[in-house]
Design an enzyme around this catalytic site. Structure first.
Site, PDB file in Angstrom:
ATOM      1  N   ASP B  31       0.871  -1.161   0.000  1.00 51.83           N
ATOM      2  CA  ASP B  31       0.000   0.000   0.000  1.00 51.83           C
ATOM      3  C   ASP B  31       0.917   1.222   0.000  1.00 51.83           C
ATOM      4  OD1 ASP B  31      -2.285   1.668   0.324  1.00 51.83           O
ATOM      5  OD2 ASP B  31      -1.860   1.786   2.473  1.00 51.83           O
ATOM      6  N   ASP B  33      -0.003   5.252   0.849  1.00 51.30           N
ATOM      7  CA  ASP B  33      -0.124   6.261   1.903  1.00 51.30           C
ATOM      8  C   ASP B  33      -0.151   5.593   3.275  1.00 51.30           C
ATOM      9  OD1 ASP B  33      -0.163   9.011   2.458  1.00 51.30           O
ATOM     10  OD2 ASP B  33      -2.312   8.969   2.840  1.00 51.30           O
ATOM     11  N   LYS B 224      -9.157  -2.591  -2.628  1.00 52.99           N
ATOM     12  CA  LYS B 224      -8.981  -3.443  -1.461  1.00 52.99           C
ATOM     13  C   LYS B 224     -10.160  -3.268  -0.510  1.00 52.99           C
ATOM     14  CE  LYS B 224      -5.230  -1.087  -0.946  1.00 52.99           C
ATOM     15  NZ  LYS B 224      -4.014  -0.449  -0.395  1.00 52.99           N
TER      16      LYS B 224
END
Lengths: 310, 310
Positions: B31, B33, B224
């Protein structure tokens, strides 16, 4: 409720049964759209039914989840359609929401309003200041949105129908609702506004759900099926639940309100819900769904006219 | 998953265990951020970790639910922060959503877009026409909204992050989604975009929920924890789930994606979720919540740097 009563539910109202039911009630609560009018047209016979009920000494009230009109606007509309009704008999969610904030919450501060000019007016009428209806323009980037200027006097967020609903309003509501002690009130949870020919536009429930999701908080709603709508009537008029009839076209709002408040309930088939919907709830075996089964139904409110004229 | 494995979950990753884990995987999904950067700043050590993993022959991919950037925009941002990454390794929801519509749905028509210019570009890049990002002004009254002009070529409604989200866009989406056979796809369900100092702005999940409520339909989401995000990577690169590690800062998206796809999972504590959140899920006794417990955790992705440098 005895099972015998449940068994007898959803009875078609006609003949002697109408007279018997009317004799057993002092007050009748009516939903508006789909019950006494559709859009800008009165349901044929509805004005006579309302006017005759009043002539016979019944208390008549109008309880509507629509938050886009003031009591005065409703009274004007009803007069133009031939209903003999006064403002005091009309309980729309713009008015009820203002009363709720004033009388139940004792709100001292200002309201951040997602809503209509009618809500502005009803809030001001009870002495509650608000931030104004209309567009809220987007400016800057994410960090600017999170730091958007907030009015320090705002102590409540109110969500009603708002055709100017936008991301920026959603964001501002989130920022106010993140403040300690802020109140969160919605007018109603209707997800769609039904129009003619099966068409619909998004209802207040969509906007409220977006704000609730962003704020990670549940709003208190004043509209049907919340019993505040009935409490608001009962706080101003002598209404005994056991001698009161709720007439509506929606099982999930009107009939459920009646069940929640211990009123008798009458479904009219000129609006949203069908007899098949009611039968499905009855057959479900689920107590929550059975609270949406009306005691009685009619094709149209005009079906009670002969009993009133006789 | 054996109960022994569940028992050993949420292990702090350090020392020899890091080397052992890295030896057992060929691919690492990150991922962005909260994991490799926060806002516009790289997490210290993250560029070195990524670059060393690649030097050691690992496949590295970036899977982000943020729909406001194209692959090209991400590649430019990552280059400026010192990451040695190519566009092909980046899977944002703007790109994945376009791929999903093209490859999985085989969409022939046009898209009604609630989204960003980045989504416009990714759709056009796979040859899907769309109605354009930007404001949609309100005009007329309810009946006009229900009869708003629709583009007859539109066969899908797509909802991503849109700072111009409005009542009129919600209404137009409802009208398109009432048409027989129309597709309904959302980029992701994140309810908030977290910013520094505990601040947040509303996320795509709020907008999507408003549209779902109005349309009385559920969207298919590509982001996701939907496994399409992984499928999209696996359709373009040889990725074996059992030899793949998912690294993220959110239990409900990143770690759940990993669990859903049979990957090993690593939580990093530089973002949204805490170790206490993970422990609560583990202690819940609820299988759905236990799927959000990571196999491993680190304070920061930089914790794996010594093992890569040694």
């Amino acid at each position: 409720n005895s099972s015998a009563k449940v068994g007898a539910k959803c009875v078609r109202l006609n003949g002697a049964l109408i007279k018997q039911l009317l004799d057993s009630v002092d007050s009748v609560l009516f939903d508006c759209d789909g019950v006494i009018w559709r859009g800008d047209q009165a349901i044929p016979g509805a004005p006579q039914v309302i006017n005759l009920l009043k002539q016979k000494g019944k208390h008549v009230f109008f309880v509507t989840n629509n938050s886009t009109k003031t009591r005065k606007m409703y009274a004007d509309k009803m007069a133009s359609l031939g209903f003999n009704v006064s403002e005091e008999e009309i309980f729309g969610t713009a008015y009820c929401c203002a009363r709720y904030l004033k009388s139940v919450c004792g709100l001292e501060g200002k309201v951040y309003l997602i809503g209509s000019p009618a809500m502005e007016q009803e809030l001001e009428a009870v002495g509650i200041r608000q931030t104004g209806a209309g567009p809220d323009l987007i400016a800057g980037k994410q960090n600017d949105w999170a730091n958007v200027a907030l009015d320090p006097e705002v102590k409540a967020v109110v969500v009603g129908f708002d055709e100017h609903f936008s991301y920026m309003k959603l964001n501002r509501a989130l920022q106010y609702l993140s403040q300690r002690g802020s109140l969160f009130v919605g007018t109603n949870r209707d997800t769609r506004l039904p129009l003619e020919e099966g068409r619909a536009v998004p209802g207040t429930g969509c906007l409220l759900q977006a704000v609730e999701t962003a704020a990670q908080r549940q709003a208190h709603t004043v509209g049907k099926p919340s019993h505040y709508m009935f409490d608001c009537v009962a706080s101003q008029f002598p209404v005994e639940p056991g001698r009161c009839l709720m007439v509506g076209d929606r099982l999930d709002t009107d009939i459920l309100l009646g069940s929640n408040c211990g009123l008798r309930t009458l479904l009219t088939l000129t609006g949203v819900s069908t007899l098949a919907d009611a039968e499905e709830h009855r057959a479900s075996g689920c107590p929550q769904r059975q609270a949406m089964v009306p005691d009685y139904y009619v094709e149209s409110i005009a079906d009670v006219l002969p009993a009133l004229q006789g």
